[in-house]
Design a protein around this motif. Structure first.
Motif, PDB file in Angstrom:
ATOM      1  N   UNK A   1      12.597  -5.118  -5.230  1.00 27.04           N
ATOM      2  CA  UNK A   1      13.557  -4.866  -6.303  1.00 27.04           C
ATOM      3  C   UNK A   1      14.318  -6.142  -6.631  1.00 27.04           C
ATOM      4  N   UNK A   2      13.703  -7.075  -7.354  1.00 34.04           N
ATOM      5  CA  UNK A   2      14.418  -8.298  -7.722  1.00 34.04           C
ATOM      6  C   UNK A   2      15.513  -8.017  -8.742  1.00 34.04           C
ATOM      7  N   UNK A   3      16.461  -8.930  -8.839  1.00 34.09           N
ATOM      8  CA  UNK A   3      17.533  -8.781  -9.821  1.00 34.09           C
ATOM      9  C   UNK A   3      16.950  -8.799 -11.232  1.00 34.09           C
ATOM     10  N   UNK A   4      17.330  -7.808 -12.024  1.00 32.69           N
ATOM     11  CA  UNK A   4      16.797  -7.682 -13.368  1.00 32.69           C
ATOM     12  C   UNK A   4      15.578  -6.796 -13.467  1.00 32.69           C
ATOM     13  N   UNK A   5      15.060  -6.352 -12.306  1.00 34.71           N
ATOM     14  CA  UNK A   5      13.927  -5.443 -12.285  1.00 34.71           C
ATOM     15  C   UNK A   5      12.605  -6.164 -12.455  1.00 34.71           C
ATOM     16  N   UNK A   6      11.503  -5.437 -12.431  1.00 36.47           N
ATOM     17  CA  UNK A   6      11.445  -3.993 -12.159  1.00 36.47           C
ATOM     18  C   UNK A   6      11.567  -3.692 -10.667  1.00 36.47           C
ATOM     19  N   UNK A   7      11.743  -2.419 -10.362  1.00 34.34           N
ATOM     20  CA  UNK A   7      11.813  -1.973  -8.978  1.00 34.34           C
ATOM     21  C   UNK A   7      10.537  -1.228  -8.639  1.00 34.34           C
ATOM     22  N   UNK A   8       9.914  -1.627  -7.543  1.00 35.09           N
ATOM     23  CA  UNK A   8       8.671  -0.986  -7.103  1.00 35.09           C
ATOM     24  C   UNK A   8       8.838  -0.549  -5.653  1.00 35.09           C
ATOM     25  N   UNK A   9       8.691   0.730  -5.408  1.00 28.71           N
ATOM     26  CA  UNK A   9       8.802   1.298  -4.068  1.00 28.71           C
ATOM     27  C   UNK A   9       7.435   1.837  -3.680  1.00 28.71           C
ATOM     28  N   UNK A  10       6.922   1.367  -2.556  1.00 24.93           N
ATOM     29  CA  UNK A  10       5.605   1.781  -2.082  1.00 24.93           C
ATOM     30  C   UNK A  10       5.752   2.457  -0.732  1.00 24.93           C
ATOM     31  N   UNK A  11       5.230   3.665  -0.644  1.00 28.83           N
ATOM     32  CA  UNK A  11       5.217   4.414   0.615  1.00 28.83           C
ATOM     33  C   UNK A  11       3.781   4.532   1.091  1.00 28.83           C
ATOM     34  N   UNK A  12       3.574   4.227   2.353  1.00 27.01           N
ATOM     35  CA  UNK A  12       2.240   4.284   2.952  1.00 27.01           C
ATOM     36  C   UNK A  12       2.263   5.298   4.081  1.00 27.01           C
ATOM     37  N   UNK A  13       1.419   6.305   3.979  1.00 22.22           N
ATOM     38  CA  UNK A  13       1.366   7.394   4.939  1.00 22.22           C
ATOM     39  C   UNK A  13      -0.024   7.490   5.550  1.00 22.22           C
ATOM     40  N   UNK A  14      -0.118   7.938   6.790  1.00 20.76           N
ATOM     41  CA  UNK A  14      -1.457   8.132   7.365  1.00 20.76           C
ATOM     42  C   UNK A  14      -2.176   9.307   6.708  1.00 20.76           C
ATOM     43  N   UNK A  15      -3.461   9.146   6.474  1.00 21.10           N
ATOM     44  CA  UNK A  15      -4.238  10.229   5.868  1.00 21.10           C
ATOM     45  C   UNK A  15      -4.701  11.177   6.978  1.00 21.10           C
ATOM     46  N   UNK A  16      -4.245  12.379   6.885  1.00 29.88           N
ATOM     47  CA  UNK A  16      -4.651  13.399   7.846  1.00 29.88           C
ATOM     48  C   UNK A  16      -5.057  14.641   7.071  1.00 29.88           C
ATOM     49  N   UNK A  17      -6.092  15.302   7.555  1.00 30.75           N
ATOM     50  CA  UNK A  17      -6.551  16.528   6.917  1.00 30.75           C
ATOM     51  C   UNK A  17      -6.060  17.715   7.720  1.00 30.75           C
ATOM     52  N   UNK A  18      -5.975  18.835   7.048  1.00 27.78           N
ATOM     53  CA  UNK A  18      -5.471  20.062   7.682  1.00 27.78           C
ATOM     54  C   UNK A  18      -6.486  20.552   8.709  1.00 27.78           C
ATOM     55  N   UNK A  19      -5.971  20.846   9.885  1.00 23.41           N
ATOM     56  CA  UNK A  19      -6.836  21.388  10.932  1.00 23.41           C
ATOM     57  C   UNK A  19      -6.862  22.903  10.836  1.00 23.41           C
ATOM     58  N   UNK A  20      -8.068  23.450  10.783  1.00 21.81           N
ATOM     59  CA  UNK A  20      -8.228  24.894  10.715  1.00 21.81           C
ATOM     60  C   UNK A  20      -8.565  25.404  12.109  1.00 21.81           C
ATOM     61  N   UNK A  21      -7.686  26.224  12.642  1.00 26.77           N
ATOM     62  CA  UNK A  21      -7.847  26.751  13.989  1.00 26.77           C
ATOM     63  C   UNK A  21      -8.423  28.153  13.883  1.00 26.77           C
TER      64      UNK A  21
END
Length: 457
Positions: free
Chosen positions: A435-455
């Motif tokens: 987020x530099x002064x004057x913009x633009x603002x970029x927010x990046x979220x990185x999450x682990x890829x997990x699939x739903x476990x069916x029990x």
């Protein structure tokens, strides 16, 4: 870096390296020329010089105690002696960490403590023998001694040769006056001798000494890099112990977040729908009493109560959406993010490129991350447009929110994005804000890829 909207916008920061920047000082002498006289180089040289006697003492102690303990294993004395030897190596390791911190600026955390289920000498002895940190300290004692001998020899040789040749013009007169020779002898046999005794040879000698002197700091620094690796790898906590500490911290963050969410839900229920339902019950009671006396007034009160029921239902629906929106469960991130984007005060373009759905927990964190970021844009960014992009890269789920607002956020903590960072960190995620002064603002979220476990059961 984690930053937060609404703080630091419009502030002008001095770029790194600027003459007016506090805490930085411009040097007119290049780093290569001032390195031989800098304090850091002398501290590193001191570390190398001290390593030889310390490593010899540590090696002697470790080999003696381990050999004695191994030899006495046929008796009951072998195990206590071996445990005492390992405990002594741990003590030496603590001193080595202090020495590395003071002279090399290397801050290494303490290894995992001894895990004793009960008190007593036998429990302590078993904990020492079972501890991986004890055996790593022993390995450090064995490996460090030959390296310390090599590093000491190289550092002393290069340093002494460099400074002695560099200062040769100042002391060459000592040789003909007191040693009976014209200068430093390069070659000599029964018939020929070559000395460095004329002005040209003395100057060349000093220049060669200057090269050695300038190279000494970098050679010593390269030698201490091996010491850094040994101290960090063998005297610090293991990767497994570090990971356990991180997981315990993440678990605490998850518990705190869950408790905060429960308190928010309880507060919203108490102050919102619950209060309206209590008022609704009182109004219906009054309408019941007036039903026979004044049917028209009772009908008016019932009509007002009907309006309160609609308001209470809307508040309960909003509360349920805040817990976990039904559209996210039924239709996934694409529809859920489009829904939350429609409530933003600025136009938002949503692009979701996913061929399958991740686990519901990861999906929910991604949804609430985008939701809070869009709320921040509505409240603080003063933007006219925003974009939300979601895609998968190998085993990671990437979420990026960008706006053309004023930018300029430059803080390392706070309540909004800091909370998001903690929530992401609890599932091995990362939050990065640009987020530099004057913009633009970029927010990046990185999450682990997990699939739903069916029990199935």
């Amino acid at each position: 870096m984690v930053t937060e909207y609404g703080q630091g916008y419009g502030l002008h920061s001095t770029p790194p390296g600027h003459p007016g920047r506090t805490g930085e000082r411009r040097h007119r002498v290049p780093a290569a020329l001032r390195a031989p006289v800098e304090g850091r180089v002398w501290r590193e040289l001191t570390y190398v010089l001290l390593s030889l006697p310390i490593s010899i003492l540590l090696f002697t102690y470790a080999v003696t105690m381990v050999s004695l303990g191994a030899g006495l294993l046929v008796t009951f004395l072998g195990v206590p002696v071996l445990a005492a030897g390992l405990a002594g190596c741990r003590g030496f390791g603590a001193l080595e960490r202090v020495r590395a911190r003071g002279l090399l600026g290397l801050d290494v955390a303490e290894p995992e403590p001894l895990r004793m289920k009960r008190r007593g000498f036998m429990a302590w002895m078993g904990a020492v023998l079972k501890s991986g940190a004890s055996w790593r300290a022993l390995l450090y004692a064995v490996l460090h001694m030959p390296w310390a001998v090599f590093a000491f020899s190289v550092a002393v040789t290069v340093w002494s040769v460099g400074w002695s040749l560099l200062t040769y013009p100042l002391w060459f007169w000592v040789l003909p006056m007191y040693a009976g020779q014209d200068g430093i002898q390069l070659y000599g046999d029964g018939q020929h001798q070559i000395y460095l005794d004329n002005p040209f040879e003395i100057t060349v000698t000093a220049l060669i000494g200057l090269l050695f002197t300038l190279a000494t700091p970098w050679i010593v620094r390269a030698l201490t890099m091996v010491d850094r690796v040994l101290v960090h790898g063998l005297l610090g906590p293991s990767r497994l112990a570090t990971r356990v500490v991180e997981l315990e911290s993440d678990r605490g963050a998850v518990v705190d977040t869950a408790a905060a969410d429960l308190r928010r839900i309880e507060r919203d229920l108490h102050d919102g729908a619950q209060a309206r339902l209590v008022a609704l019950a009182m109004d219906l009671g009054l309408a019941k009493e007036k039903l026979r006396e004044d049917p028209q007034a009772a009908a008016h009160m019932v009509d007002e109560a009907h309006g309160e029921v609609k308001t209470a239902l809307r508040e309960l629906r909003d509360l349920a959406r805040g817990i976990h929106p039904a559209v996210l469960t039924d239709r996934g991130l694409d529809a859920a993010l489009s829904s939350v984007a429609s409530r933003c005060t600025v136009p938002v373009q949503v692009e979701v490129d996913l061929t399958e759905r991740p686990a519901s927990a990861i999906e929910g964190i991604a949804y609430f991350t985008v939701s809070e970021l869009l709320q921040n844009i509505s409240k603080h960014a003063r933007a006219t447009r925003a974009t939300v992009e979601v895609w998968r890269t190998e085993n990671r789920l990437m979420v990026q929110v960008e706006d053309n607002g004023v930018g300029g956020a430059d803080v390392s903590g706070g309540s909004g994005l800091a909370g998001l960072a903690e929530r992401l960190d609890a599932v091995d995620g990362i939050l990065v804000v640009d987020s530099p002064a004057g913009g633009p603002t970029r927010v990046t979220a990185e999450l682990p890829w997990r699939v739903e476990r069916i029990v199935t059961g």
